[in-house]
Scaffold this active site. Structure first.
Site, short mmCIF file in Angstrom:
data_model
loop_
_atom_site.label_atom_id
_atom_site.label_comp_id
_atom_site.label_asym_id
_atom_site.label_seq_id
_atom_site.Cartn_x
_atom_site.Cartn_y
_atom_site.Cartn_z
N HIS A 2 9.13 6.86 7.96
CA HIS A 2 9.74 6.91 6.63
C HIS A 2 11.22 7.24 6.81
O HIS A 2 11.64 7.77 7.86
CB HIS A 2 9.01 7.94 5.76
CG HIS A 2 7.66 7.46 5.31
ND1 HIS A 2 7.40 7.06 4.02
CD2 HIS A 2 6.49 7.28 5.99
CE1 HIS A 2 6.14 6.66 3.92
NE2 HIS A 2 5.56 6.79 5.11
N CYS B 130 5.01 9.32 -0.12
CA CYS B 130 3.62 9.74 0.05
C CYS B 130 3.30 10.76 -1.03
O CYS B 130 4.02 11.74 -1.19
CB CYS B 130 3.40 10.36 1.44
SG CYS B 130 1.71 10.96 1.64
N ASN C 129 9.00 4.00 3.36
CA ASN C 129 9.06 3.57 4.77
C ASN C 129 10.40 2.91 5.00
O ASN C 129 11.03 2.40 4.09
CB ASN C 129 7.99 2.51 5.04
CG ASN C 129 6.61 3.05 4.86
OD1 ASN C 129 6.09 3.00 3.77
ND2 ASN C 129 6.02 3.57 5.91
N ARG D 202 0.85 -1.21 0.00
CA ARG D 202 0.00 0.00 0.00
C ARG D 202 0.88 1.25 0.00
O ARG D 202 0.97 1.96 -1.00
CB ARG D 202 -0.94 -0.01 1.22
CG ARG D 202 -2.05 1.02 1.17
CD ARG D 202 -1.63 2.42 1.56
NE ARG D 202 -1.05 2.50 2.91
CZ ARG D 202 -0.49 3.59 3.39
NH1 ARG D 202 -0.41 4.70 2.67
NH2 ARG D 202 0.05 3.61 4.62
N ASP D 203 1.57 1.51 1.09
CA ASP D 203 2.34 2.75 1.20
C ASP D 203 3.45 2.77 0.16
O ASP D 203 3.79 3.81 -0.40
CB ASP D 203 2.94 2.86 2.61
CG ASP D 203 3.17 4.30 3.03
OD1 ASP D 203 3.12 5.19 2.17
OD2 ASP D 203 3.43 4.54 4.22
N HIS E 201 5.56 4.21 12.51
CA HIS E 201 5.46 4.18 11.05
C HIS E 201 6.42 5.25 10.52
O HIS E 201 6.02 6.38 10.26
CB HIS E 201 4.01 4.46 10.64
CG HIS E 201 3.76 4.50 9.17
ND1 HIS E 201 3.12 3.49 8.49
CD2 HIS E 201 4.03 5.44 8.24
CE1 HIS E 201 3.00 3.81 7.21
NE2 HIS E 201 3.55 4.99 7.02
P1 HMG Z 1 -12.88 14.85 -1.88
O1 HMG Z 1 -12.58 15.31 -3.27
O2 HMG Z 1 -13.03 15.89 -0.82
O3 HMG Z 1 -14.12 13.84 -1.82
O4 HMG Z 1 -11.73 13.86 -1.46
P2 HMG Z 1 -15.63 13.97 -2.19
O5 HMG Z 1 -16.38 13.23 -1.14
O6 HMG Z 1 -15.99 15.42 -2.47
O7 HMG Z 1 -15.72 13.15 -3.56
C1 HMG Z 1 -15.07 13.58 -4.73
C2 HMG Z 1 -15.00 12.41 -5.72
O8 HMG Z 1 -14.24 11.33 -5.15
C3 HMG Z 1 -16.37 11.84 -6.05
O9 HMG Z 1 -16.28 11.32 -7.38
C4 HMG Z 1 -16.49 10.69 -5.08
O10 HMG Z 1 -17.37 9.68 -5.52
C5 HMG Z 1 -15.07 10.16 -5.06
P3 HMG Z 1 -16.79 12.16 -8.64
O11 HMG Z 1 -18.23 12.46 -8.34
O12 HMG Z 1 -15.94 13.40 -8.67
O13 HMG Z 1 -16.53 11.24 -9.78
N1 HMG Z 1 -14.74 9.47 -3.81
C6 HMG Z 1 -14.22 8.22 -3.76
N2 HMG Z 1 -13.91 7.34 -4.72
C7 HMG Z 1 -13.42 6.14 -4.30
N3 HMG Z 1 -13.20 5.82 -3.01
C8 HMG Z 1 -13.52 6.68 -2.03
C9 HMG Z 1 -14.05 7.96 -2.40
N4 HMG Z 1 -14.46 9.02 -1.69
C10 HMG Z 1 -14.88 9.94 -2.56
N5 HMG Z 1 -13.30 6.35 -0.75
C11 HMG Z 1 -10.98 11.94 -0.23
C12 HMG Z 1 -11.69 13.27 -0.17
C13 HMG Z 1 -10.73 11.49 1.17
C14 HMG Z 1 -11.84 10.92 -0.96
C15 HMG Z 1 -9.65 12.12 -1.03
O14 HMG Z 1 -8.97 13.21 -0.50
C16 HMG Z 1 -8.77 10.92 -0.98
O15 HMG Z 1 -9.09 9.88 -1.53
N6 HMG Z 1 -7.60 11.04 -0.33
C17 HMG Z 1 -6.71 9.92 -0.14
C18 HMG Z 1 -5.31 10.39 -0.11
C19 HMG Z 1 -4.39 9.22 0.13
O16 HMG Z 1 -4.75 8.08 -0.10
N7 HMG Z 1 -3.15 9.52 0.57
C20 HMG Z 1 -2.17 8.52 0.81
C21 HMG Z 1 -2.48 7.68 1.99
S1 HMG Z 1 -2.09 8.48 3.54
C22 HMG Z 1 -0.43 8.12 3.79
O17 HMG Z 1 0.22 7.64 2.92
C23 HMG Z 1 0.16 8.36 5.15
C24 HMG Z 1 0.34 7.08 5.96
O18 HMG Z 1 1.18 6.17 5.26
C25 HMG Z 1 0.95 7.41 7.32
C26 HMG Z 1 2.20 8.28 7.23
O19 HMG Z 1 3.15 7.93 6.51
O20 HMG Z 1 2.19 9.31 7.91
C27 HMG Z 1 -0.99 6.35 6.20
MG MG Z 2 3.34 6.26 5.24
#
Ligand code: HMG
Ligand code: MG
Length: 299
Positions: free
Chosen positions: A206, A237, A246, A12-13, A204
């Site tokens: 990096h 990220c 990571n 995933r990450d 966690h």
């Molecule tokens: P948004 O644009 O505010 O969402 O995004 P929305 O509710 O307004 O929806 C916009 C569009 O997204 C719509 O589609 C929804 O249907 C769709 P459209 O009508 O435009 O075609 N949508 C989705 N589609 C699939 N799955 C869903 C979903 N939700 C809405 N769940 C949202 C808000 C949270 C969805 C967006 O910002 C997002 O997906 N962000 C994810 C970012 C991400 O994955 N980042 C990486 C992971 S975090 C990380 O890596 C850190 C970690 O490793 C820890 C660390 O290292 O610190 C965990």
């Molecule tokens: Mg991470």
């Protein structure tokens, strides 16, 4: 002998940050091979918007196709109720909600404030728990934010405690951009452990500045016994420019083996998978330990 649980987050990450397309077969093979190393928790994907993170788009199919080894958990990231619905449809047994200790990072990563994110996660956790799933939590930017710089450990503790209060069995503390150093990392973990007991925390880290192994060693002294790692140090990220992967699973296993701490994970097997996935992705192997072991094996 003390036991340390490793949570493998490479599929995933690690893969979420690769710009080139990765075949579904490769993702599935990576997870299935990792499940044969003794790892008991392998993060398998993310049910997030494909517009935000295109690489995770096939997570439903990945989850349905993997072998599902007995005793192995395959958590997936879920940011909202839409994600939960898709994760449930794909048969997820464990999800992770992901918040941040930095307002700016929260907005860039999930398009809402910290308070809004917690309000969004609460019903997700509630529904997931009611459906019999386990829920994990993340706090990002625990040692620094790409937009705000230093982050107050008190804020990390506050978000971690909020995640526990909504039912997360464990909260993983993310040094998202790998800027921490050991003394600060330990102080942060100690501060968080005042509000959330150390046996419910995970690290966690990096490895952007090469400090992750040292930071882990320092934090082990606080009693945290769960470490997130990524095979071959895959990753980064998408919303933290310049952040590298990571800490490598191989590097952490080598450290823990040297300390006489048990993980149940076979380092040589993980190293071979690290070599294989690095070849598949045509990228250098990000694990020093992995490179050393593989070089020794062919010598
Ligand atoms: P948004 O644009 O505010 O969402 O995004 P929305 O509710 O307004 O929806 C916009 C569009 O997204 C719509 O589609 C929804 O249907 C769709 P459209 O009508 O435009 O075609 N949508 C989705 N589609 C699939 N799955 C869903 C979903 N939700 C809405 N769940 C949202 C808000 C949270 C969805 C967006 O910002 C997002 O997906 N962000 C994810 C970012 C991400 O994955 N980042 C990486 C992971 S975090 C990380 O890596 C850190 C970690 O490793 C820890 C660390 O290292 O610190 C965990
Ligand atoms: Mg991470």
């Amino acid at each position: 002998m003390a036991f340390i649980r490793i949570v493998e987050v490479g599929p995933r990450d690690g893969l979420q940050n690769e710009s080139r397309a990765i075949a579904l077969d490769t993702k599935v093979e990576l997870i299935d091979r990792l499940a044969a190393t003794g790892l008991k928790s392998i993060e398998a994907g993310a049910f997030v918007s494909p517009k935000w993170v295109p690489q995770m788009a096939g997570s439903g199919e990945v989850l349905t196709r993997i072998r599902k080894a007995p005793g192995v958990a395959y958590p997936v990231l879920v940011p909202n109720e839409k994600g939960l619905e898709a994760a449930l449809a794909a048969g997820a047994q464990e999800i992770a909600v992901f918040g941040a200790a930095s307002e700016s990072f929260s907005r860039r990563n999930i398009n809402c404030s910290i308070a809004e994110s917690l309000d969004r996660f609460r019903p997700v956790a509630e529904q997931a728990l009611a459906a019999g799933l386990k829920v994990r939590g993340y706090v990002s930017c625990v040692l620094g934010c790409p937009y705000e710089g230093e982050i107050d450990a008190g804020k990390v503790a506050e978000v971690a405690a909020a995640l526990v209060s909504m039912g997360c069995y464990e909260v993983s503390l993310g040094d998202t951009i790998g800027v921490g150093t050991p003394a600060r990392a330990k102080r942060m973990a100690q501060r968080v452990a005042q509000d959330v007991s150390a046996d419910r925390l995970a690290l966690h880290f990096h490895d952007t500045y090469g400090q992750a192994v040292a930071n882990i060693l320092a934090c082990l002294e606080t009693g945290v016994a769960v470490i997130d790692t990524s095979v071959a140090g895959l990753g980064g990220c998408p919303y933290a420019k310049g952040a590298s992967g990571n800490v490598a699973t191989e590097d952490v296993l080598y450290l823990l083996n040297g300390l006489g701490l048990e993980t149940g994970v076979d380092l040589d097997k993980v190293a071979r998978i690290g070599g294989w996935i690095s070849d598949q992705l045509e990228r250098p192997n990000g694990s020093k330990v992995g490179r050393a072991l593989l070089a020794k094996a062919v010598a």
